[in-house]
Design an enzyme around this catalytic site. Structure first.
Site, PDB file in Angstrom:
ATOM      1  N   GLY A   1     -78.685 -20.276  -9.039  1.00  0.00           N
ATOM      2  CA  GLY A   1     -78.991 -20.147  -7.615  1.00  0.00           C
ATOM      3  C   GLY A   1     -79.191 -21.488  -6.925  1.00  0.00           C
ATOM      4  O   GLY A   1     -79.035 -21.616  -5.712  1.00  0.00           O
ATOM      5  N   SER A   2     -79.506 -22.520  -7.702  1.00  0.00           N
ATOM      6  CA  SER A   2     -79.673 -23.858  -7.122  1.00  0.00           C
ATOM      7  C   SER A   2     -78.391 -24.680  -7.219  1.00  0.00           C
ATOM      8  O   SER A   2     -78.333 -25.786  -6.694  1.00  0.00           O
ATOM      9  CB  SER A   2     -80.792 -24.618  -7.847  1.00  0.00           C
ATOM     10  OG  SER A   2     -82.032 -24.032  -7.573  1.00  0.00           O
TER      11      SER A   2
ATOM     12  N   SER B   1     -83.016 -28.276  -7.648  1.00  0.00           N
ATOM     13  CA  SER B   1     -83.602 -27.242  -8.508  1.00  0.00           C
ATOM     14  C   SER B   1     -84.742 -26.600  -7.748  1.00  0.00           C
ATOM     15  O   SER B   1     -85.704 -27.283  -7.388  1.00  0.00           O
ATOM     16  CB  SER B   1     -84.130 -27.841  -9.812  1.00  0.00           C
ATOM     17  OG  SER B   1     -84.885 -26.863 -10.501  1.00  0.00           O
TER      18      SER B   1
ATOM     19  N   SER C   1     -87.052 -24.468  -8.685  1.00  0.00           N
ATOM     20  CA  SER C   1     -88.334 -24.557  -9.404  1.00  0.00           C
ATOM     21  C   SER C   1     -88.703 -25.994  -9.707  1.00  0.00           C
ATOM     22  O   SER C   1     -89.870 -26.337  -9.841  1.00  0.00           O
ATOM     23  CB  SER C   1     -88.241 -23.789 -10.725  1.00  0.00           C
ATOM     24  OG  SER C   1     -87.281 -24.409 -11.571  1.00  0.00           O
TER      25      SER C   1
ATOM     26  N   THR D   1     -85.772 -26.929 -14.252  1.00  0.00           N
ATOM     27  CA  THR D   1     -84.582 -26.504 -15.000  1.00  0.00           C
ATOM     28  C   THR D   1     -84.098 -27.635 -15.895  1.00  0.00           C
ATOM     29  O   THR D   1     -83.789 -28.731 -15.412  1.00  0.00           O
ATOM     30  CB  THR D   1     -83.501 -26.053 -13.996  1.00  0.00           C
ATOM     31  OG1 THR D   1     -84.034 -24.938 -13.303  1.00  0.00           O
ATOM     32  CG2 THR D   1     -82.213 -25.662 -14.675  1.00  0.00           C
TER      33      THR D   1
ATOM     34  N   ARG E   1     -82.004 -17.733  -5.972  1.00  0.00           N
ATOM     35  CA  ARG E   1     -80.792 -17.218  -5.308  1.00  0.00           C
ATOM     36  C   ARG E   1     -81.089 -16.649  -3.933  1.00  0.00           C
ATOM     37  O   ARG E   1     -80.173 -16.434  -3.143  1.00  0.00           O
ATOM     38  CB  ARG E   1     -80.105 -16.168  -6.179  1.00  0.00           C
ATOM     39  CG  ARG E   1     -80.886 -14.894  -6.404  1.00  0.00           C
ATOM     40  CD  ARG E   1     -80.193 -14.013  -7.432  1.00  0.00           C
ATOM     41  NE  ARG E   1     -80.857 -12.741  -7.679  1.00  0.00           N
ATOM     42  CZ  ARG E   1     -81.982 -12.588  -8.380  1.00  0.00           C
ATOM     43  NH1 ARG E   1     -82.591 -13.640  -8.889  1.00  0.00           N
ATOM     44  NH2 ARG E   1     -82.505 -11.388  -8.569  1.00  0.00           N
TER      45      ARG E   1
ATOM     46  N   GLU F   1     -76.806 -10.924 -11.148  1.00  0.00           N
ATOM     47  CA  GLU F   1     -78.276 -10.938 -11.106  1.00  0.00           C
ATOM     48  C   GLU F   1     -78.869  -9.776 -10.309  1.00  0.00           C
ATOM     49  O   GLU F   1     -79.890  -9.224 -10.695  1.00  0.00           O
ATOM     50  CB  GLU F   1     -78.777 -12.271 -10.549  1.00  0.00           C
ATOM     51  CG  GLU F   1     -78.468 -13.437 -11.477  1.00  0.00           C
ATOM     52  CD  GLU F   1     -79.104 -14.736 -11.016  1.00  0.00           C
ATOM     53  OE1 GLU F   1     -80.330 -14.780 -10.846  1.00  0.00           O
ATOM     54  OE2 GLU F   1     -78.362 -15.714 -10.811  1.00  0.00           O
TER      55      GLU F   1
ATOM     56  N   HIS G   1     -50.091 -17.775 -12.879  1.00  0.00           N
ATOM     57  CA  HIS G   1     -49.408 -18.490 -13.957  1.00  0.00           C
ATOM     58  C   HIS G   1     -49.979 -18.116 -15.319  1.00  0.00           C
ATOM     59  O   HIS G   1     -49.662 -18.752 -16.311  1.00  0.00           O
ATOM     60  CB  HIS G   1     -49.492 -20.004 -13.695  1.00  0.00           C
ATOM     61  CG  HIS G   1     -48.847 -20.364 -12.388  1.00  0.00           C
ATOM     62  ND1 HIS G   1     -47.510 -20.663 -12.271  1.00  0.00           N
ATOM     63  CD2 HIS G   1     -49.345 -20.384 -11.124  1.00  0.00           C
ATOM     64  CE1 HIS G   1     -47.211 -20.887 -10.997  1.00  0.00           C
ATOM     65  NE2 HIS G   1     -48.321 -20.719 -10.274  1.00  0.00           N
TER      66      HIS G   1
ATOM     67  N   LYS H   1     -85.392 -18.582 -20.746  1.00  0.00           N
ATOM     68  CA  LYS H   1     -86.056 -19.855 -20.413  1.00  0.00           C
ATOM     69  C   LYS H   1     -87.310 -20.040 -21.265  1.00  0.00           C
ATOM     70  O   LYS H   1     -87.597 -21.154 -21.719  1.00  0.00           O
ATOM     71  CB  LYS H   1     -86.393 -19.913 -18.909  1.00  0.00           C
ATOM     72  CG  LYS H   1     -85.165 -20.168 -18.050  1.00  0.00           C
ATOM     73  CD  LYS H   1     -85.503 -20.382 -16.582  1.00  0.00           C
ATOM     74  CE  LYS H   1     -84.229 -20.630 -15.778  1.00  0.00           C
ATOM     75  NZ  LYS H   1     -84.448 -20.858 -14.368  1.00  0.00           N
TER      76      LYS H   1
HETATM   77  O1  PA5 Z   1     -81.165 -17.048  -9.977  1.00  0.00           O
HETATM   78  C1  PA5 Z   1     -81.851 -17.692 -10.766  1.00  0.00           C
HETATM   79  O2  PA5 Z   1     -83.075 -17.522 -10.894  1.00  0.00           O
HETATM   80  C2  PA5 Z   1     -81.195 -18.735 -11.627  1.00  0.00           C
HETATM   81  O3  PA5 Z   1     -79.815 -18.754 -11.456  1.00  0.00           O
HETATM   82  C3  PA5 Z   1     -81.818 -20.108 -11.321  1.00  0.00           C
HETATM   83  O4  PA5 Z   1     -81.446 -20.537 -10.046  1.00  0.00           O
HETATM   84  C4  PA5 Z   1     -81.392 -21.112 -12.365  1.00  0.00           C
HETATM   85  O5  PA5 Z   1     -81.854 -20.677 -13.634  1.00  0.00           O
HETATM   86  C5  PA5 Z   1     -81.924 -22.504 -12.105  1.00  0.00           C
HETATM   87  O6  PA5 Z   1     -83.287 -22.505 -11.826  1.00  0.00           O
HETATM   88  P1  PA5 Z   1     -83.771 -23.371 -10.575  1.00  0.00           P
HETATM   89  O7  PA5 Z   1     -83.045 -22.789  -9.423  1.00  0.00           O
HETATM   90  O8  PA5 Z   1     -85.238 -23.196 -10.480  1.00  0.00           O
HETATM   91  O9  PA5 Z   1     -83.362 -24.780 -10.871  1.00  0.00           O
END
Ligand code: PA5
Length: 344
Positions: free
Chosen positions: A52-53, A94, A96, A99, A146, A225, A241, A335
């Site tokens: 998501g990041s 990121s 959080s 990551t 996300r 997700e 192709h 994680k």
């Molecule tokens: O949707 C999610 O929670 C993940 O795809 C996170 O985005 C990914 O694990 C990375 O974590 P962060 O966005 O905190 O860096």
């Protein structure tokens, strides 16, 4: 027929998708007030971020590919490319801030003396960047990454503009937010129809223009997700192709494929023709095909129109499947296991 009650998390996720335009505006203000230093002269730009990041970096890459003379690379691994040097602008994203792949890439970029900016809500990334004197753009925390796309994408584009990599995208971000607000209802109805088609089979999302490659990735990620389904993506013309030969096999699985083709006014006319012939030649090898065209004037509007449609499709599919779109228990579990494991 009466609709089954919405699953847990449905309304919450839907509200977050509806909130995306508001995040775009808020993200501009956040990045404007960050202390970044002077614009620079760079050889390339590398944007690191996972899941998501990471998607914002890929959207920026696709958006700027046609107008920015610098190569813009998305980095989604522990290591960074050899092209990363002291003349690289490295942006670590990121939500959080914790990551491990992004932190590893950040540390290497620091060792190579890149110009670095961190976009995060806190965590280890914010502390390291603070300690090393790298600017941090602080985004709101306590969200699923996300669902924070607007908070992450707007600052990224504003940072790129402020550091001289591209022209300002602030007006386009605002126009995109307006378009999204005005069309959410229409797209939500369209999303319901697409979700019902997808509920019968395996989603296969094809991008028909390099402007939309990250959008296909976003559809895949959101379907994974939010709706808890596997999703395959590919791009035209490349798939003509190789993949064209594989469509339909093995029959038990691929015969259930529901193809979503993402199109845009920049889709090359030959790619439109390819799409038509590809679908006709492979007929019988998939269940159904749906073409969705981006909306809006500017490139960013068009990209985000399809991002929002895909987000709504994923939430509606979660509703049909009776799953909680907010929960990502497997990612959380992985994680925890990785954090407790030795090695690497
Ligand atoms: O949707 C999610 O929670 C993940 O795809 C996170 O985005 C990914 O694990 C990375 O974590 P962060 O966005 O905190 O860096």
């Amino acid at each position: 027929m009466a609709m089954a009650p919405a699953p847990e998390g449905f309304r919450e996720m839907l509200a977050l998708v509806y909130g995306l335009p508001g995040q775009l505006g808020a993200g501009i203000a956040t990045a404007r007030s960050a202390t970044l230093g002077k614009p620079g002269r760079f050889d390339n730009v590398v944007i690191a971020g996972m899941g998501g990041s990471g998607i914002g970096g890929k959207i920026a890459r696709d958006l700027l590919a046609g107008e920015c003379p610098l190569p813009i690379l998305s980095c989604q691994d522990y290591g960074i490319p050899a092209a990363v040097t002291g003349r690289t602008l490295f942006i670590a994203v990121s939500h959080s801030g914790n990551t491990e792949e992004t932190l590893s890439a950040y540390c290497q970029a620091h060792r190579r003396r890149c110009r670095i900016v961190a976009i995060t809500s806190g965590g280890e990334l914010a502390s390291l960047a603070g300690k090393n004197g790298h600017p941090v753009v602080n985004v709101p925390g306590g969200m699923l990454p996300r669902t924070a796309l607007g908070y992450l994408l707007s600052p990224l584009l504003v940072v790129l503009g402020r550091l001289g990599v591209c022209l300002s995208y602030e007006s386009e971000l605002k126009r995109a937010a307006t378009l999204m607000r005005n069309r959410t209802g229409k797209w939500h109805a369209q999303a319901g129809t697409i979700a019902r088609a997808l509920n019968l089979g395996l989603p296969v999302v094809y991008s028909t223009s390099r402007l939309l490659d990250a959008v296909a990735d976003r559809w895949r990620g959101q379907l994974n997700e939010n709706a808890k389904v596997l999703c395959h993506t590919n791009v035209l013309p490349e798939l003509d192709h190789n993949e064209i030969v594989g469509i339909g096999g093995p029959g038990a699985t691929c015969g259930r494929a529901v193809i979503i083709a993402l199109t845009d006014r920049e889709t090359h006319p030959r790619n439109r023709l390819r799409l038509e012939h590809t679908l006709s030649i492979t007929r019988g090898g998939y269940l159904r095909a749906v073409t969705v065209e981006s909306e809006g004037k500017g490139k960013l509007e068009r990209i985000l129109s399809l991002v929002m449609l895909g987000d709504l499709v994923s939430v509606e599919l979660a509703r049909l499947r009776g799953v909680n779109p907010m929960a990502i228990e497997r990612i959380d579990r992985l994680k925890v296991r990785m954090a407790g494991a030795k090695g690497g």
